[in-house]
Scaffold this motif. Structure first.
Motif, PDB file in Angstrom:
ATOM      1  N   PRO A 192       0.729  -1.272  -0.088  1.00  0.00           N
ATOM      2  CA  PRO A 192      -0.039  -0.052  -0.094  1.00  0.00           C
ATOM      3  C   PRO A 192       0.829   1.436  -0.063  1.00  0.00           C
ATOM      4  O   PRO A 192       0.297   2.474   0.508  1.00  0.00           O
ATOM      5  CB  PRO A 192      -0.814  -0.033   1.308  1.00  0.00           C
ATOM      6  N   MET A 193       1.884   1.428  -0.516  1.00  0.00           N
ATOM      7  CA  MET A 193       2.828   2.813  -0.661  1.00  0.00           C
ATOM      8  C   MET A 193       1.901   3.631  -1.393  1.00  0.00           C
ATOM      9  O   MET A 193       1.197   3.289  -2.427  1.00  0.00           O
ATOM     10  CB  MET A 193       3.895   2.257  -1.389  1.00  0.00           C
ATOM     11  N   ASP A 194       1.829   4.781  -0.547  1.00  0.00           N
ATOM     12  CA  ASP A 194       0.776   6.072  -1.108  1.00  0.00           C
ATOM     13  C   ASP A 194       1.807   7.062  -1.250  1.00  0.00           C
ATOM     14  O   ASP A 194       2.234   7.963  -0.410  1.00  0.00           O
ATOM     15  CB  ASP A 194      -0.345   6.314  -0.307  1.00  0.00           C
ATOM     16  N   LEU A 195       2.180   7.488  -2.523  1.00  0.00           N
ATOM     17  CA  LEU A 195       3.031   8.814  -2.855  1.00  0.00           C
ATOM     18  C   LEU A 195       2.085   9.982  -2.468  1.00  0.00           C
ATOM     19  O   LEU A 195       2.613  11.370  -2.186  1.00  0.00           O
ATOM     20  CB  LEU A 195       3.399   8.840  -4.365  1.00  0.00           C
ATOM     21  N   GLY A 196       0.821   9.731  -2.619  1.00  0.00           N
ATOM     22  CA  GLY A 196      -0.209  10.944  -2.238  1.00  0.00           C
ATOM     23  C   GLY A 196       0.035  11.614  -0.678  1.00  0.00           C
ATOM     24  O   GLY A 196      -0.408  12.761  -0.675  1.00  0.00           O
ATOM     25  N   ARG A 197       0.294  10.921   0.213  1.00  0.00           N
ATOM     26  CA  ARG A 197       0.671  11.255   1.450  1.00  0.00           C
ATOM     27  C   ARG A 197       2.018  12.487   1.835  1.00  0.00           C
ATOM     28  O   ARG A 197       2.013  12.987   2.601  1.00  0.00           O
ATOM     29  CB  ARG A 197       0.674  10.357   2.647  1.00  0.00           C
ATOM     30  N   TYR A 198       2.585  12.470   0.705  1.00  0.00           N
ATOM     31  CA  TYR A 198       3.927  13.414   0.321  1.00  0.00           C
ATOM     32  C   TYR A 198       3.831  14.859   0.286  1.00  0.00           C
ATOM     33  O   TYR A 198       3.029  15.003  -1.020  1.00  0.00           O
ATOM     34  CB  TYR A 198       5.102  12.686  -0.064  1.00  0.00           C
ATOM     35  N   ARG A 199       4.087  15.660   0.979  1.00  0.00           N
ATOM     36  CA  ARG A 199       3.882  17.058   0.530  1.00  0.00           C
ATOM     37  C   ARG A 199       4.997  17.723  -0.143  1.00  0.00           C
ATOM     38  O   ARG A 199       4.852  18.736  -0.765  1.00  0.00           O
ATOM     39  CB  ARG A 199       3.399  17.967   1.771  1.00  0.00           C
ATOM     40  N   ALA A 200       6.182  17.149   0.003  1.00  0.00           N
ATOM     41  CA  ALA A 200       7.559  17.763  -0.264  1.00  0.00           C
ATOM     42  C   ALA A 200       8.551  16.955  -0.585  1.00  0.00           C
ATOM     43  O   ALA A 200       8.572  15.816  -0.209  1.00  0.00           O
ATOM     44  CB  ALA A 200       7.838  18.761   0.869  1.00  0.00           C
ATOM     45  N   VAL A 201       9.495  17.405  -1.136  1.00  0.00           N
ATOM     46  CA  VAL A 201      10.958  16.660  -1.513  1.00  0.00           C
ATOM     47  C   VAL A 201      11.997  17.609  -0.888  1.00  0.00           C
ATOM     48  O   VAL A 201      12.090  18.585  -0.937  1.00  0.00           O
ATOM     49  CB  VAL A 201      10.983  16.489  -2.897  1.00  0.00           C
ATOM     50  N   MET A 202      12.994  16.998  -0.465  1.00  0.00           N
ATOM     51  CA  MET A 202      14.251  17.572   0.022  1.00  0.00           C
ATOM     52  C   MET A 202      15.301  16.816  -0.908  1.00  0.00           C
ATOM     53  O   MET A 202      15.510  15.762  -1.193  1.00  0.00           O
ATOM     54  CB  MET A 202      14.523  17.075   1.705  1.00  0.00           C
ATOM     55  N   LEU A 203      15.876  17.796  -1.394  1.00  0.00           N
ATOM     56  CA  LEU A 203      17.154  17.388  -2.365  1.00  0.00           C
ATOM     57  C   LEU A 203      18.358  17.139  -1.541  1.00  0.00           C
ATOM     58  O   LEU A 203      18.977  18.050  -0.781  1.00  0.00           O
ATOM     59  CB  LEU A 203      17.447  18.447  -3.213  1.00  0.00           C
ATOM     60  N   ASP A 204      18.808  15.898  -1.651  1.00  0.00           N
ATOM     61  CA  ASP A 204      19.938  15.430  -0.717  1.00  0.00           C
ATOM     62  C   ASP A 204      21.292  15.311  -1.234  1.00  0.00           C
ATOM     63  O   ASP A 204      22.102  16.000  -0.883  1.00  0.00           O
ATOM     64  CB  ASP A 204      19.554  13.875  -0.300  1.00  0.00           C
ATOM     65  N   ASP A 205      21.398  14.539  -2.197  1.00  0.00           N
ATOM     66  CA  ASP A 205      22.856  14.397  -2.949  1.00  0.00           C
ATOM     67  C   ASP A 205      22.648  14.315  -4.553  1.00  0.00           C
ATOM     68  O   ASP A 205      21.710  13.737  -5.115  1.00  0.00           O
ATOM     69  CB  ASP A 205      23.237  13.164  -2.324  1.00  0.00           C
ATOM     70  N   ILE A 206      23.559  14.863  -5.155  1.00  0.00           N
ATOM     71  CA  ILE A 206      23.563  14.921  -6.733  1.00  0.00           C
ATOM     72  C   ILE A 206      25.137  14.577  -6.734  1.00  0.00           C
ATOM     73  O   ILE A 206      26.067  15.126  -6.610  1.00  0.00           O
ATOM     74  CB  ILE A 206      23.450  16.110  -7.362  1.00  0.00           C
ATOM     75  N   GLU A 207      25.123  13.143  -7.423  1.00  0.00           N
ATOM     76  CA  GLU A 207      26.468  12.768  -7.948  1.00  0.00           C
ATOM     77  C   GLU A 207      26.586  12.864  -9.246  1.00  0.00           C
ATOM     78  O   GLU A 207      25.716  12.534 -10.321  1.00  0.00           O
ATOM     79  CB  GLU A 207      26.497  11.241  -7.585  1.00  0.00           C
ATOM     80  N   ILE A 208      27.649  13.269  -9.706  1.00  0.00           N
ATOM     81  CA  ILE A 208      28.174  13.478 -11.118  1.00  0.00           C
ATOM     82  C   ILE A 208      29.591  12.862 -11.303  1.00  0.00           C
ATOM     83  O   ILE A 208      30.390  13.321 -10.601  1.00  0.00           O
ATOM     84  CB  ILE A 208      28.262  15.057 -11.302  1.00  0.00           C
ATOM     85  N   SER A 209      29.622  12.184 -12.390  1.00  0.00           N
ATOM     86  CA  SER A 209      30.987  11.236 -12.736  1.00  0.00           C
ATOM     87  C   SER A 209      31.180  11.342 -13.978  1.00  0.00           C
ATOM     88  O   SER A 209      30.260  11.145 -14.803  1.00  0.00           O
ATOM     89  CB  SER A 209      30.925   9.988 -12.124  1.00  0.00           C
ATOM     90  N   THR A 210      32.192  11.301 -14.571  1.00  0.00           N
ATOM     91  CA  THR A 210      32.808  11.099 -15.958  1.00  0.00           C
ATOM     92  C   THR A 210      32.979   9.836 -16.184  1.00  0.00           C
ATOM     93  O   THR A 210      33.281   8.842 -15.581  1.00  0.00           O
ATOM     94  CB  THR A 210      33.754  11.888 -16.455  1.00  0.00           C
TER      95      THR A 210
END
Length: 225
Positions: A62-80
């Motif tokens: 029963p995962m429900d994405l509708g209960r989330y109101r916001a997102v926190m940007l945690d990490d951005i990994e960039i590699s070549t």
């Protein structure tokens, strides 16, 4: 073939997950790509849903994405890519800024604010952009310094976790084509190609996550024991 892109995205997601066990069963690699059976399960219980763009893994109902109101940007990994030159600090800063702006736009369009702190109704986002191939300089016949590259794809994966419980909710990844194919141009063109590919990725990502928010994917059959 799109399934090949799913596999590449799955590999990126596996390394993002930080687990050593295989993401998919060993015999999956031996099957004909056109005849494998959904769902494909991750080691932590997520399943691959069907679709024409990218690899989307969800936590079973029963995962429900509708209960989330916001997102926190945690990490951005960039590699070549191997044998590519490294990003300069200015190039990496530019890409991080662009990815952050695009993610913020996507999340807000899907009804989620972008916040700075975790909470019970907040998702934590991690992004990995890998296999960037930056051209090395050479001197052309005219004597000008040019930069060339034959790389045509990068791998991108986005992970959404419950910020409080730390459980994964959504994984989305794909291998995206870079514009122009093989080209000769400046450093700025190399970076712009990555930005353009991420823009296209973000459009598909927004649509697929919106479908998940709306509950448009049927539940999977029971997971094999």
């Amino acid at each position: 073939m799109r399934v090949l892109q799913w596999i590449a995205a799955a590999l990126a997601i596996l390394s993002m997950a930080g687990c050593a066990s295989p993401l998919v069963p060993d015999d999956f690699w031996k099957r004909k790509f056109s005849s494998y059976a959904l769902p494909v399960w991750t080691t932590d219980g997520m399943y691959l849903v069907s679709g024409r763009s990218g690899a989307l893994f969800l936590t079973p109902p029963p995962m429900d994405l509708g209960r989330y109101r916001a997102v926190m940007l945690d990490d951005i990994e960039i590699s070549t890519k191997d044998r590519s030159r490294e990003l300069t600090p200015a190039e990496e800063e530019r890409l991080r800024g662009y990815f952050t702006r695009r993610l913020t736009h996507v999340f807000e369009r899907n009804g989620w604010a972008v916040v700075d702190a975790p909470a019970d109704d907040v998702l934590r986002a991690r992004l990995a952009v890998r296999e960037i191939d930056l051209g090395r300089s050479r001197r052309s016949h005219s004597g000008k310094i040019v930069f060339g590259s034959s790389s045509t794809r990068i791998t991108i994966a986005l992970e959404l976790r419950d910020a409080a419980e730390v459980d994964r909710r959504v994984l989305y990844g794909d291998r995206r084509e870079l514009p122009f194919g093989s080209y000769v141009g400046t450093d700025a063109i190399s970076i712009r190609r990555v930005e353009d590919a991420f823009y296209e990725f973000s459009i598909d990502m927004r649509r697929r996550i919106k479908q998940a928010q709306q509950g448009k994917f049927p539940p999977p059959p029971p997971r094999p024991s």
